[in-house]
Design a protein around this motif. Structure first.
Motif, PDB file in Angstrom:
ATOM      1  N   LEU A  33       1.890  28.858 -61.702  1.00  0.00           N
ATOM      2  CA  LEU A  33       1.239  28.601 -62.858  1.00  0.00           C
ATOM      3  C   LEU A  33      -0.190  29.150 -62.763  1.00  0.00           C
ATOM      4  O   LEU A  33      -0.935  29.691 -63.585  1.00  0.00           O
ATOM      5  CB  LEU A  33       1.148  27.187 -63.422  1.00  0.00           C
ATOM      6  CG  LEU A  33       0.402  26.877 -64.884  1.00  0.00           C
ATOM      7  CD1 LEU A  33       1.153  27.506 -65.917  1.00  0.00           C
ATOM      8  CD2 LEU A  33       0.498  25.429 -64.925  1.00  0.00           C
ATOM      9  N   MET A  34      -0.910  28.849 -61.620  1.00  0.00           N
ATOM     10  CA  MET A  34      -2.155  29.278 -61.143  1.00  0.00           C
ATOM     11  C   MET A  34      -2.385  30.970 -61.192  1.00  0.00           C
ATOM     12  O   MET A  34      -3.193  31.293 -61.592  1.00  0.00           O
ATOM     13  CB  MET A  34      -2.554  28.644 -59.937  1.00  0.00           C
ATOM     14  CG  MET A  34      -4.225  28.810 -59.741  1.00  0.00           C
ATOM     15  SD  MET A  34      -4.736  27.875 -58.296  1.00  0.00           S
ATOM     16  CE  MET A  34      -4.439  26.247 -58.520  1.00  0.00           C
ATOM     17  N   SER A  35      -1.137  31.329 -60.556  1.00  0.00           N
ATOM     18  CA  SER A  35      -1.261  32.944 -60.681  1.00  0.00           C
ATOM     19  C   SER A  35      -1.303  33.484 -61.897  1.00  0.00           C
ATOM     20  O   SER A  35      -1.978  34.543 -62.294  1.00  0.00           O
ATOM     21  CB  SER A  35       0.172  33.341 -59.789  1.00  0.00           C
ATOM     22  OG  SER A  35       0.109  32.595 -58.354  1.00  0.00           O
ATOM     23  N   GLY A  36      -0.540  32.762 -62.808  1.00  0.00           N
ATOM     24  CA  GLY A  36      -0.431  33.326 -64.247  1.00  0.00           C
ATOM     25  C   GLY A  36      -1.928  33.205 -64.890  1.00  0.00           C
ATOM     26  O   GLY A  36      -2.285  33.855 -65.691  1.00  0.00           O
ATOM     27  N   ALA A  37      -2.611  32.220 -64.521  1.00  0.00           N
ATOM     28  CA  ALA A  37      -3.835  31.900 -65.223  1.00  0.00           C
ATOM     29  C   ALA A  37      -4.801  32.810 -64.535  1.00  0.00           C
ATOM     30  O   ALA A  37      -5.871  33.397 -65.365  1.00  0.00           O
ATOM     31  CB  ALA A  37      -4.309  30.546 -64.750  1.00  0.00           C
ATOM     32  N   ASN A  38      -4.666  33.253 -63.431  1.00  0.00           N
ATOM     33  CA  ASN A  38      -5.456  34.280 -62.753  1.00  0.00           C
ATOM     34  C   ASN A  38      -5.273  35.705 -63.447  1.00  0.00           C
ATOM     35  O   ASN A  38      -6.020  36.444 -63.691  1.00  0.00           O
ATOM     36  CB  ASN A  38      -5.102  34.360 -61.201  1.00  0.00           C
ATOM     37  CG  ASN A  38      -5.661  33.277 -60.372  1.00  0.00           C
ATOM     38  OD1 ASN A  38      -6.627  32.452 -60.841  1.00  0.00           O
ATOM     39  ND2 ASN A  38      -5.239  32.983 -59.236  1.00  0.00           N
ATOM     40  N   ALA A  39      -4.183  35.841 -63.843  1.00  0.00           N
ATOM     41  CA  ALA A  39      -3.828  37.126 -64.591  1.00  0.00           C
ATOM     42  C   ALA A  39      -4.483  37.142 -65.756  1.00  0.00           C
ATOM     43  O   ALA A  39      -5.185  38.253 -66.334  1.00  0.00           O
ATOM     44  CB  ALA A  39      -2.311  37.334 -64.697  1.00  0.00           C
ATOM     45  N   ILE A  40      -4.388  35.922 -66.508  1.00  0.00           N
ATOM     46  CA  ILE A  40      -5.182  35.787 -67.879  1.00  0.00           C
ATOM     47  C   ILE A  40      -6.569  35.895 -67.748  1.00  0.00           C
ATOM     48  O   ILE A  40      -7.165  36.773 -68.417  1.00  0.00           O
ATOM     49  CB  ILE A  40      -4.770  34.439 -68.486  1.00  0.00           C
ATOM     50  CG1 ILE A  40      -3.438  34.434 -68.841  1.00  0.00           C
ATOM     51  CG2 ILE A  40      -5.679  34.321 -69.833  1.00  0.00           C
ATOM     52  CD1 ILE A  40      -2.759  33.133 -69.320  1.00  0.00           C
ATOM     53  N   GLY A  42      -7.966  37.806 -65.560  1.00  0.00           N
ATOM     54  CA  GLY A  42      -8.339  39.519 -65.274  1.00  0.00           C
ATOM     55  C   GLY A  42      -8.365  39.959 -66.790  1.00  0.00           C
ATOM     56  O   GLY A  42      -9.269  40.872 -66.922  1.00  0.00           O
ATOM     57  N   ILE A  43      -7.706  39.470 -67.736  1.00  0.00           N
ATOM     58  CA  ILE A  43      -7.612  39.879 -69.224  1.00  0.00           C
ATOM     59  C   ILE A  43      -9.102  39.825 -69.686  1.00  0.00           C
ATOM     60  O   ILE A  43      -9.659  40.482 -70.359  1.00  0.00           O
ATOM     61  CB  ILE A  43      -6.411  39.698 -69.833  1.00  0.00           C
ATOM     62  CG1 ILE A  43      -4.989  40.386 -69.336  1.00  0.00           C
ATOM     63  CG2 ILE A  43      -6.610  40.182 -71.649  1.00  0.00           C
ATOM     64  CD1 ILE A  43      -3.950  39.491 -69.902  1.00  0.00           C
ATOM     65  N   THR A  44      -9.562  38.470 -69.193  1.00  0.00           N
ATOM     66  CA  THR A  44     -10.676  38.007 -69.796  1.00  0.00           C
ATOM     67  C   THR A  44     -11.911  39.014 -69.305  1.00  0.00           C
ATOM     68  O   THR A  44     -12.906  39.326 -70.065  1.00  0.00           O
ATOM     69  CB  THR A  44     -11.090  36.536 -69.470  1.00  0.00           C
ATOM     70  OG1 THR A  44     -10.010  35.837 -69.722  1.00  0.00           O
ATOM     71  CG2 THR A  44     -12.401  36.000 -69.933  1.00  0.00           C
ATOM     72  N   LEU A  71     -19.119  37.369 -65.276  1.00  0.00           N
ATOM     73  CA  LEU A  71     -19.827  36.546 -64.120  1.00  0.00           C
ATOM     74  C   LEU A  71     -18.701  35.449 -63.990  1.00  0.00           C
ATOM     75  O   LEU A  71     -18.046  35.072 -62.890  1.00  0.00           O
ATOM     76  CB  LEU A  71     -21.009  35.875 -64.157  1.00  0.00           C
ATOM     77  CG  LEU A  71     -21.523  35.339 -62.834  1.00  0.00           C
ATOM     78  CD1 LEU A  71     -21.634  36.112 -61.879  1.00  0.00           C
ATOM     79  CD2 LEU A  71     -23.026  34.638 -63.426  1.00  0.00           C
ATOM     80  N   PHE A  72     -18.595  34.469 -65.101  1.00  0.00           N
ATOM     81  CA  PHE A  72     -17.623  33.487 -65.054  1.00  0.00           C
ATOM     82  C   PHE A  72     -16.134  33.705 -64.763  1.00  0.00           C
ATOM     83  O   PHE A  72     -15.585  33.027 -63.910  1.00  0.00           O
ATOM     84  CB  PHE A  72     -17.935  32.498 -66.186  1.00  0.00           C
ATOM     85  CG  PHE A  72     -19.072  31.547 -66.287  1.00  0.00           C
ATOM     86  CD1 PHE A  72     -19.711  31.342 -64.991  1.00  0.00           C
ATOM     87  CD2 PHE A  72     -19.749  31.514 -67.621  1.00  0.00           C
ATOM     88  CE1 PHE A  72     -20.993  30.458 -65.051  1.00  0.00           C
ATOM     89  CE2 PHE A  72     -20.958  30.803 -67.587  1.00  0.00           C
ATOM     90  CZ  PHE A  72     -21.615  30.245 -66.376  1.00  0.00           C
ATOM     91  N   ALA A  73     -15.828  34.795 -65.399  1.00  0.00           N
ATOM     92  CA  ALA A  73     -14.497  34.939 -65.422  1.00  0.00           C
ATOM     93  C   ALA A  73     -13.990  35.842 -63.892  1.00  0.00           C
ATOM     94  O   ALA A  73     -12.981  35.386 -63.216  1.00  0.00           O
ATOM     95  CB  ALA A  73     -14.152  36.293 -66.246  1.00  0.00           C
ATOM     96  N   VAL A  78     -11.515  34.968 -58.363  1.00  0.00           N
ATOM     97  CA  VAL A  78     -11.540  34.948 -57.150  1.00  0.00           C
ATOM     98  C   VAL A  78     -11.303  33.532 -56.730  1.00  0.00           C
ATOM     99  O   VAL A  78     -10.343  33.386 -55.707  1.00  0.00           O
ATOM    100  CB  VAL A  78     -12.956  35.381 -56.691  1.00  0.00           C
ATOM    101  CG1 VAL A  78     -13.284  35.041 -55.103  1.00  0.00           C
ATOM    102  CG2 VAL A  78     -13.231  36.779 -57.077  1.00  0.00           C
ATOM    103  N   GLY A  79     -11.837  32.659 -57.258  1.00  0.00           N
ATOM    104  CA  GLY A  79     -11.541  31.069 -56.721  1.00  0.00           C
ATOM    105  C   GLY A  79      -9.901  30.739 -57.012  1.00  0.00           C
ATOM    106  O   GLY A  79      -9.509  30.202 -56.181  1.00  0.00           O
TER     107      GLY A  79
END
Length: 98
Positions: A33-40, A42-44, A71-73, A78-79
Motif C-alpha cells: 500500500l505504501m508503494s502504491g502511495a509513492n506512485a501517487i 509521483g503523479i503529484t 518540495l513536499f511531494a 523519497v521518505g
C-alpha cells in the motif's frame, strides 16, 4: 460560493472514506500500500511541475505554490521509498557473518 461548498464536501467525504479504507488494511499489506502511495505522490510531482510552469495572470504565486508542492511531494516520495526499503530489508535472510 456553491462550488467552494461542493469542493469542501468532496474533500471531507474523501477524508472519511480514506480513513475507513486505511484502517481496515491488515499489517501484511502495509508495504504494498505504501508503494502504491509513492506512485501517487509521483503523479503529484508531475501536477506540481505543471502548476509551477504555468504562466497565467498570477504566475509568481503559482510558481511559489508549485515549488512548495514539488518540495513536499519529493520529500514524501523519497521518505516513502526509504521506509519501504527498510521494511523489505526485514524479510531478507541474514547471511552468516564471518
Amino acid at each position: 460560493m456553491s462550488a467552494l461548498i461542493f469542493s469542501l464536501f468532496i474533500f471531507v467525504l474523501a477524508c472519511f472514506i480514506g480513513f475507513e479504507l486505511i484502517s481496515k488494511v491488515p499489517p501484511t499489506l502495509h508495504t504494498p500500500l505504501m508503494s502504491g502511495a509513492n506512485a501517487i505522490s509521483g503523479i503529484t510531482i508531475v501536477g506540481a511541475l505543471i502548476v509551477a510552469g504555468h504562466s497565467g495572470l498570477d504566475s509568481q504565486m503559482s510558481q511559489i505554490i508549485g515549488f512548495v508542492a514539488i518540495l513536499f511531494a519529493t520529500i514524501n516520495v523519497v521518505g516513502g521509498f526509504m521506509v519501504t526499503d527498510r521494511m523489505l530489508e526485514m524479510f531478507k535472510k541474514k547471511e552468516d557473518e564471518k
